[in-house]
Design an enzyme around this catalytic site. Sequence first.
Site, PDB file in Angstrom:
ATOM      1  N   ASP A 148       0.934  -1.097   0.006  1.00 17.72           N
ATOM      2  CA  ASP A 148       0.036  -0.136  -0.061  1.00 17.72           C
ATOM      3  C   ASP A 148       1.000   1.197   0.002  1.00 17.72           C
ATOM      4  O   ASP A 148       0.342   2.380  -0.481  1.00 17.72           O
ATOM      5  CB  ASP A 148      -0.918  -0.060   1.332  1.00 17.72           C
ATOM      6  CG  ASP A 148      -2.310  -0.768   0.733  1.00 17.72           C
ATOM      7  OD1 ASP A 148      -2.845  -0.129   0.014  1.00 17.72           O
ATOM      8  OD2 ASP A 148      -2.734  -1.525   1.707  1.00 17.72           O
ATOM      9  N   ILE A 185       1.108   2.199  -3.456  1.00 18.01           N
ATOM     10  CA  ILE A 185       0.100   2.281  -4.243  1.00 18.01           C
ATOM     11  C   ILE A 185      -0.685   3.748  -4.041  1.00 18.01           C
ATOM     12  O   ILE A 185      -0.896   4.084  -2.773  1.00 18.01           O
ATOM     13  CB  ILE A 185      -0.855   1.504  -4.176  1.00 18.01           C
ATOM     14  CG1 ILE A 185      -0.238  -0.181  -4.597  1.00 18.01           C
ATOM     15  CG2 ILE A 185      -2.163   1.550  -5.002  1.00 18.01           C
ATOM     16  CD1 ILE A 185      -0.996  -1.261  -4.147  1.00 18.01           C
ATOM     17  N   GLU A 244      -6.746   1.075   1.429  1.00 19.34           N
ATOM     18  CA  GLU A 244      -6.325   2.258   1.819  1.00 19.34           C
ATOM     19  C   GLU A 244      -6.561   3.240   0.680  1.00 19.34           C
ATOM     20  O   GLU A 244      -5.833   3.272  -0.289  1.00 19.34           O
ATOM     21  CB  GLU A 244      -4.697   2.157   2.194  1.00 19.34           C
ATOM     22  CG  GLU A 244      -4.579   1.381   3.230  1.00 19.34           C
ATOM     23  CD  GLU A 244      -3.147   1.624   4.122  1.00 19.34           C
ATOM     24  OE1 GLU A 244      -2.158   2.412   3.396  1.00 19.34           O
ATOM     25  OE2 GLU A 244      -2.713   0.517   4.842  1.00 19.34           O
ATOM     26  N   ASP A 246      -6.364   6.547  -0.873  1.00 16.67           N
ATOM     27  CA  ASP A 246      -5.569   8.008  -0.663  1.00 16.67           C
ATOM     28  C   ASP A 246      -6.125   9.216  -0.871  1.00 16.67           C
ATOM     29  O   ASP A 246      -5.798  10.315  -0.259  1.00 16.67           O
ATOM     30  CB  ASP A 246      -4.168   7.898  -1.477  1.00 16.67           C
ATOM     31  CG  ASP A 246      -3.287   6.556  -0.884  1.00 16.67           C
ATOM     32  OD1 ASP A 246      -3.059   6.306   0.036  1.00 16.67           O
ATOM     33  OD2 ASP A 246      -3.176   5.697  -2.029  1.00 16.67           O
ATOM     34  N   HIS A 283     -15.622   7.901 -17.615  1.00 16.79           N
ATOM     35  CA  HIS A 283     -16.482   8.390 -18.912  1.00 16.79           C
ATOM     36  C   HIS A 283     -15.306   9.182 -19.820  1.00 16.79           C
ATOM     37  O   HIS A 283     -14.870  10.001 -19.214  1.00 16.79           O
ATOM     38  CB  HIS A 283     -17.593   8.751 -18.725  1.00 16.79           C
ATOM     39  CG  HIS A 283     -18.567   7.791 -18.107  1.00 16.79           C
ATOM     40  ND1 HIS A 283     -19.283   7.039 -18.738  1.00 16.79           N
ATOM     41  CD2 HIS A 283     -19.111   7.885 -16.746  1.00 16.79           C
ATOM     42  CE1 HIS A 283     -20.169   6.466 -17.980  1.00 16.79           C
ATOM     43  NE2 HIS A 283     -19.923   6.750 -16.751  1.00 16.79           N
ATOM     44  N   CYS A 306     -14.396   4.948 -22.924  1.00 19.84           N
ATOM     45  CA  CYS A 306     -14.960   4.861 -24.426  1.00 19.84           C
ATOM     46  C   CYS A 306     -13.859   5.604 -25.144  1.00 19.84           C
ATOM     47  O   CYS A 306     -13.424   6.623 -24.708  1.00 19.84           O
ATOM     48  CB  CYS A 306     -16.129   5.751 -24.396  1.00 19.84           C
ATOM     49  SG  CYS A 306     -17.629   4.618 -23.698  1.00 19.84           S
ATOM     50  N   SER A 329     -16.586   1.569 -24.872  1.00 20.01           N
ATOM     51  CA  SER A 329     -16.315   0.464 -24.026  1.00 20.01           C
ATOM     52  C   SER A 329     -17.202   0.014 -23.178  1.00 20.01           C
ATOM     53  O   SER A 329     -17.806   0.875 -22.347  1.00 20.01           O
ATOM     54  CB  SER A 329     -15.081   1.076 -22.992  1.00 20.01           C
ATOM     55  OG  SER A 329     -14.781  -0.063 -22.147  1.00 20.01           O
ATOM     56  N   SER A 367     -20.360  -2.143 -20.513  1.00 22.10           N
ATOM     57  CA  SER A 367     -20.178  -2.832 -19.316  1.00 22.10           C
ATOM     58  C   SER A 367     -20.590  -4.367 -19.380  1.00 22.10           C
ATOM     59  O   SER A 367     -20.646  -4.828 -20.540  1.00 22.10           O
ATOM     60  CB  SER A 367     -21.211  -1.945 -18.392  1.00 22.10           C
ATOM     61  OG  SER A 367     -22.494  -2.004 -19.084  1.00 22.10           O
TER      62      SER A 367
END
Length: 383
Positions: free
Chosen positions: A70, A73, A109, A111, A155, A197, A223, A225
């Site tokens: 973490d 990241i 976690e 951030d 999006h 997309c 793209s 779902s």
Amino acid sequence: MKILGLLSLLATHLPANSVNIEENAGQFFSSGHTNNWAVLVCTSRFWFNYRHVANTLSVYRSVKRLGIPDSHIVLMLADDMACNHRNPKPATVFSHKNMELNVYGDDVEVDYRGYEVTVENFLRVLTGRLPPSTPRSKRLLSDDRSNILIYLTGHGGNGFLKFQDSEEISNVELADAFEQMWQKRRYNELLFIIDTCQGASMYERFYSPNLMALASSQVGEDSLSHQPDLAIGVHLMDRYTFYLLEFLEDIHPASKSNMNDLFKVCPKSQCVSTPGHRTDLFLRDPGSALITDFFGSVRKVEITMETINLTDAIEQVQQNFVNEDLKKETYSYVDQLPVSEIIHQKPKQRDWHPPDGFILGLWTLILLVFFKTYGMKHLKHIF
């Protein structure tokens, strides 16, 4: 004779084994990186964008499982679906309609959350231009030996990606941010993945070296779902990330799968859209770049045949500690204040001052008495 035959057999096999060891070592250090970082961003708010949060948390779960801690990241979530009042199972985010895999987990976690997820904060994280008060957990503390994974979902359109439906980042701004990172020696190799997309439009303007990019759709394509859940009324994931997660579940820290295998994830027959990738800026052959070079964090071990004396260094460090202890000044507490005397002593007598308005009231009273006694005809004697 048997002993001589055994010795000759060992002599013939030792050079071959040493060559194999050198080749394996050369392949082991071919990436040239010593640490891994990941920046995972969900740019969408609101319940109907549940799948974008699930996308990001799926990649987050995979990189943690493969070894990236973490502390390395930076997770940015624009909305908290786990605690949303519409969630029938609080503190959970699922990526499968059978509720098999909770990608929220027990030790997430975050951030940057909510309205902290902005274009400005994202670019500041990449370029390192953060205020001095920013904690370490919100910083990308990478260097020129760092391999960085950057994952974006939300999006988008032709050349832009929305952030919370209020602002957007363009492909030019993103390309310039990556160039700043390269100029400031903030990465060794960078893998960019975007699930949105017309995602391929976001890497068209990239021009920095040692950069590889993947997208879930080409320009002009949406793209789509995946995994609709009638219980909560939304889709759980996007198609590209769903099959990416399915692919990463078979990867382990010692896996030999390379980036060419990643390019085959979610073909058009599964994604409906056409995934794309760009490798012309990457200095290595993608076939030599392992999946764990970006999604994992395997500690490198360098082998040396030289003798290193550690005793002298330890004694020197101990001597330095002793010298520092001698140099330290001794401090002692001063005598405490006589609290008991302060408590029992009488307060000092203050000089008396009339209260506010006392003088004005006194003059008013004098005038009233004068008017009542002498009347208005004697007022001229005062002035």
